[in-house]
Design a protein around this motif. Structure first.
Motif, PDB file in Angstrom:
ATOM      1  N   LYS A  86       1.026  -1.396   0.129  1.00 24.97           N
ATOM      2  CA  LYS A  86      -0.197  -0.133   0.022  1.00 24.97           C
ATOM      3  C   LYS A  86       0.629   1.360   0.266  1.00 24.97           C
ATOM      4  O   LYS A  86       2.079   0.840   0.882  1.00 24.97           O
ATOM      5  CB  LYS A  86      -0.694   0.010   0.817  1.00 24.97           C
ATOM      6  CG  LYS A  86      -1.713  -0.844   1.250  1.00 24.97           C
ATOM      7  CD  LYS A  86      -2.292  -0.733   2.662  1.00 24.97           C
ATOM      8  CE  LYS A  86      -3.981  -2.309   2.530  1.00 24.97           C
ATOM      9  NZ  LYS A  86      -4.387  -2.648   3.747  1.00 24.97           N
ATOM     10  N   PRO A  87       0.560   2.230  -0.843  1.00 24.24           N
ATOM     11  CA  PRO A  87       1.633   3.579  -0.265  1.00 24.24           C
ATOM     12  C   PRO A  87       2.244   4.430   0.807  1.00 24.24           C
ATOM     13  O   PRO A  87       3.060   4.003   1.105  1.00 24.24           O
ATOM     14  CB  PRO A  87       0.023   4.978  -1.165  1.00 24.24           C
ATOM     15  CG  PRO A  87      -0.957   3.823  -1.879  1.00 24.24           C
ATOM     16  CD  PRO A  87      -1.118   2.573  -0.633  1.00 24.24           C
ATOM     17  N   GLU A  88       1.031   3.352   1.690  1.00 24.60           N
ATOM     18  CA  GLU A  88       1.455   3.972   3.684  1.00 24.60           C
ATOM     19  C   GLU A  88       2.840   3.438   4.049  1.00 24.60           C
ATOM     20  O   GLU A  88       2.942   3.345   5.116  1.00 24.60           O
ATOM     21  CB  GLU A  88       0.076   3.717   4.368  1.00 24.60           C
ATOM     22  CG  GLU A  88      -0.580   2.320   4.570  1.00 24.60           C
ATOM     23  CD  GLU A  88      -1.556   2.694   3.998  1.00 24.60           C
ATOM     24  OE1 GLU A  88      -1.668   3.075   2.365  1.00 24.60           O
ATOM     25  OE2 GLU A  88      -2.987   1.821   3.583  1.00 24.60           O
ATOM     26  N   ASP A  89       2.450   1.876   2.832  1.00 25.35           N
ATOM     27  CA  ASP A  89       3.857   1.678   3.468  1.00 25.35           C
ATOM     28  C   ASP A  89       5.014   1.642   2.669  1.00 25.35           C
ATOM     29  O   ASP A  89       6.668   1.015   3.054  1.00 25.35           O
ATOM     30  CB  ASP A  89       4.354   0.075   2.516  1.00 25.35           C
ATOM     31  CG  ASP A  89       3.192  -1.001   3.168  1.00 25.35           C
ATOM     32  OD1 ASP A  89       2.446  -1.724   2.530  1.00 25.35           O
ATOM     33  OD2 ASP A  89       2.373  -1.483   4.765  1.00 25.35           O
ATOM     34  N   THR A  90       5.364   2.910   2.166  1.00 28.11           N
ATOM     35  CA  THR A  90       6.492   3.573   1.808  1.00 28.11           C
ATOM     36  C   THR A  90       6.975   4.003   2.774  1.00 28.11           C
ATOM     37  O   THR A  90       6.888   4.805   3.781  1.00 28.11           O
ATOM     38  CB  THR A  90       6.279   4.613   0.746  1.00 28.11           C
ATOM     39  OG1 THR A  90       5.148   4.507  -0.159  1.00 28.11           O
ATOM     40  CG2 THR A  90       7.097   5.257   0.827  1.00 28.11           C
ATOM     41  N   ALA A  91       8.575   3.557   2.751  1.00 26.84           N
ATOM     42  CA  ALA A  91       9.516   4.113   4.065  1.00 26.84           C
ATOM     43  C   ALA A  91      11.358   3.612   4.047  1.00 26.84           C
ATOM     44  O   ALA A  91      10.743   2.954   2.510  1.00 26.84           O
ATOM     45  CB  ALA A  91       8.954   3.190   5.497  1.00 26.84           C
ATOM     46  N   GLY A  92      11.768   3.723   4.459  1.00 25.19           N
ATOM     47  CA  GLY A  92      13.074   3.238   4.703  1.00 25.19           C
ATOM     48  C   GLY A  92      12.656   2.370   5.837  1.00 25.19           C
ATOM     49  O   GLY A  92      12.198   2.612   6.883  1.00 25.19           O
ATOM     50  N   TYR A  93      13.098   0.618   5.362  1.00 23.30           N
ATOM     51  CA  TYR A  93      13.596  -0.244   5.964  1.00 23.30           C
ATOM     52  C   TYR A  93      14.141  -0.870   6.904  1.00 23.30           C
ATOM     53  O   TYR A  93      15.502  -0.670   6.084  1.00 23.30           O
ATOM     54  CB  TYR A  93      12.477  -1.411   4.794  1.00 23.30           C
ATOM     55  CG  TYR A  93      11.013  -0.848   4.789  1.00 23.30           C
ATOM     56  CD1 TYR A  93      10.060  -0.834   4.186  1.00 23.30           C
ATOM     57  CD2 TYR A  93      10.654  -2.235   5.722  1.00 23.30           C
ATOM     58  CE1 TYR A  93       9.027  -0.219   3.734  1.00 23.30           C
ATOM     59  CE2 TYR A  93       8.827  -2.230   5.277  1.00 23.30           C
ATOM     60  CZ  TYR A  93       8.686  -0.801   4.642  1.00 23.30           C
ATOM     61  OH  TYR A  93       7.159  -0.882   4.519  1.00 23.30           O
ATOM     62  N   TYR A  94      14.838  -1.046   7.636  1.00 24.49           N
ATOM     63  CA  TYR A  94      15.482  -1.125   8.754  1.00 24.49           C
ATOM     64  C   TYR A  94      16.006  -2.366   9.585  1.00 24.49           C
ATOM     65  O   TYR A  94      14.686  -3.309  10.003  1.00 24.49           O
ATOM     66  CB  TYR A  94      15.972   0.103   9.491  1.00 24.49           C
ATOM     67  CG  TYR A  94      16.119   1.004   9.338  1.00 24.49           C
ATOM     68  CD1 TYR A  94      14.933   2.226   8.667  1.00 24.49           C
ATOM     69  CD2 TYR A  94      17.052   1.865   8.829  1.00 24.49           C
ATOM     70  CE1 TYR A  94      15.256   3.009   8.527  1.00 24.49           C
ATOM     71  CE2 TYR A  94      17.984   2.881   8.519  1.00 24.49           C
ATOM     72  CZ  TYR A  94      16.389   3.785   8.722  1.00 24.49           C
ATOM     73  OH  TYR A  94      16.810   4.831   7.592  1.00 24.49           O
ATOM     74  N   CYS A  95      16.580  -3.696   8.486  1.00 24.95           N
ATOM     75  CA  CYS A  95      16.739  -4.661  10.052  1.00 24.95           C
ATOM     76  C   CYS A  95      17.680  -4.553  11.303  1.00 24.95           C
ATOM     77  O   CYS A  95      18.362  -3.574  11.067  1.00 24.95           O
ATOM     78  CB  CYS A  95      17.327  -6.002   9.112  1.00 24.95           C
ATOM     79  SG  CYS A  95      19.579  -5.049   8.463  1.00 24.95           S
ATOM     80  N   ALA A  96      17.632  -5.126  11.956  1.00 28.96           N
ATOM     81  CA  ALA A  96      18.099  -4.754  13.382  1.00 28.96           C
ATOM     82  C   ALA A  96      17.830  -6.487  14.256  1.00 28.96           C
ATOM     83  O   ALA A  96      17.398  -7.384  13.389  1.00 28.96           O
ATOM     84  CB  ALA A  96      17.167  -4.032  14.143  1.00 28.96           C
ATOM     85  N   ALA A  97      19.323  -6.153  15.031  1.00 27.35           N
ATOM     86  CA  ALA A  97      19.485  -7.489  15.575  1.00 27.35           C
ATOM     87  C   ALA A  97      19.517  -7.264  17.640  1.00 27.35           C
ATOM     88  O   ALA A  97      19.960  -6.392  18.042  1.00 27.35           O
ATOM     89  CB  ALA A  97      21.106  -8.486  15.481  1.00 27.35           C
ATOM     90  N   ALA A  98      18.313  -8.458  17.938  1.00 32.54           N
ATOM     91  CA  ALA A  98      18.848  -8.094  19.403  1.00 32.54           C
ATOM     92  C   ALA A  98      18.888  -9.456  20.084  1.00 32.54           C
ATOM     93  O   ALA A  98      18.616 -10.435  19.445  1.00 32.54           O
ATOM     94  CB  ALA A  98      17.511  -7.526  19.887  1.00 32.54           C
TER      95      ALA A  98
END
Length: 122
Positions: A86-98
């Motif tokens: 969806k247009p609202e999914d537009t974003a920078g996507y980041y992966c992270a670890a914990a």
């Protein structure tokens, strides 16, 4: 652990993309992993997380049923399959670890990759 996200791009609404997060080192399987995203002008938000074995996953309500998180510990890689975008999914996507699984707060995640941009047009 060092993380590098890739796979972003531009897609029309209803389309699909698969993001990847490649981890360096031999300790990838020790970490719970997650995806976060940050839209322009907004705070970063939790998208999905997966436990160390890949047997358990948790999703934000906004992506549940459309996104699937997975991992391949043999390849030191995590994925995010994004369908019905969806247009609202537009974003920078980041992966992270914990070291711990089950948290949606970015403060818990000590390791971050650079963002990969996803743009969804209507």
């Amino acid at each position: 652990v060092q993380l590098q996200a890739s796979g972003g791009g531009s897609v029309q609404a209803g389309g699909s993309l698969r993001l990847s997060c490649a981890a360096s080192g031999r300790t990838f399987s020790r970490y719970a992993m997650a995806w976060f995203r940050q839209a322009p002008g907004k705070e970063r938000e939790f998208v999905a997380s997966i436990n160390r074995s890949g047997g358990s996953a948790y999703y934000a309500d906004s992506v549940k049923g459309r996104f699937t998180i997975s991992r391949d510990n043999d390849k030191n890689t995590m994925y995010l399959q994004m369908n019905s975008l969806k247009p609202e999914d537009t974003a920078g996507y980041y992966c992270a670890a914990a070291l711990s699984y089950g948290y949606t707060s970015e403060a818990v995640y000590g390791y971050w990759g650079q963002g990969t941009l996803v743009t969804v047009s209507s």
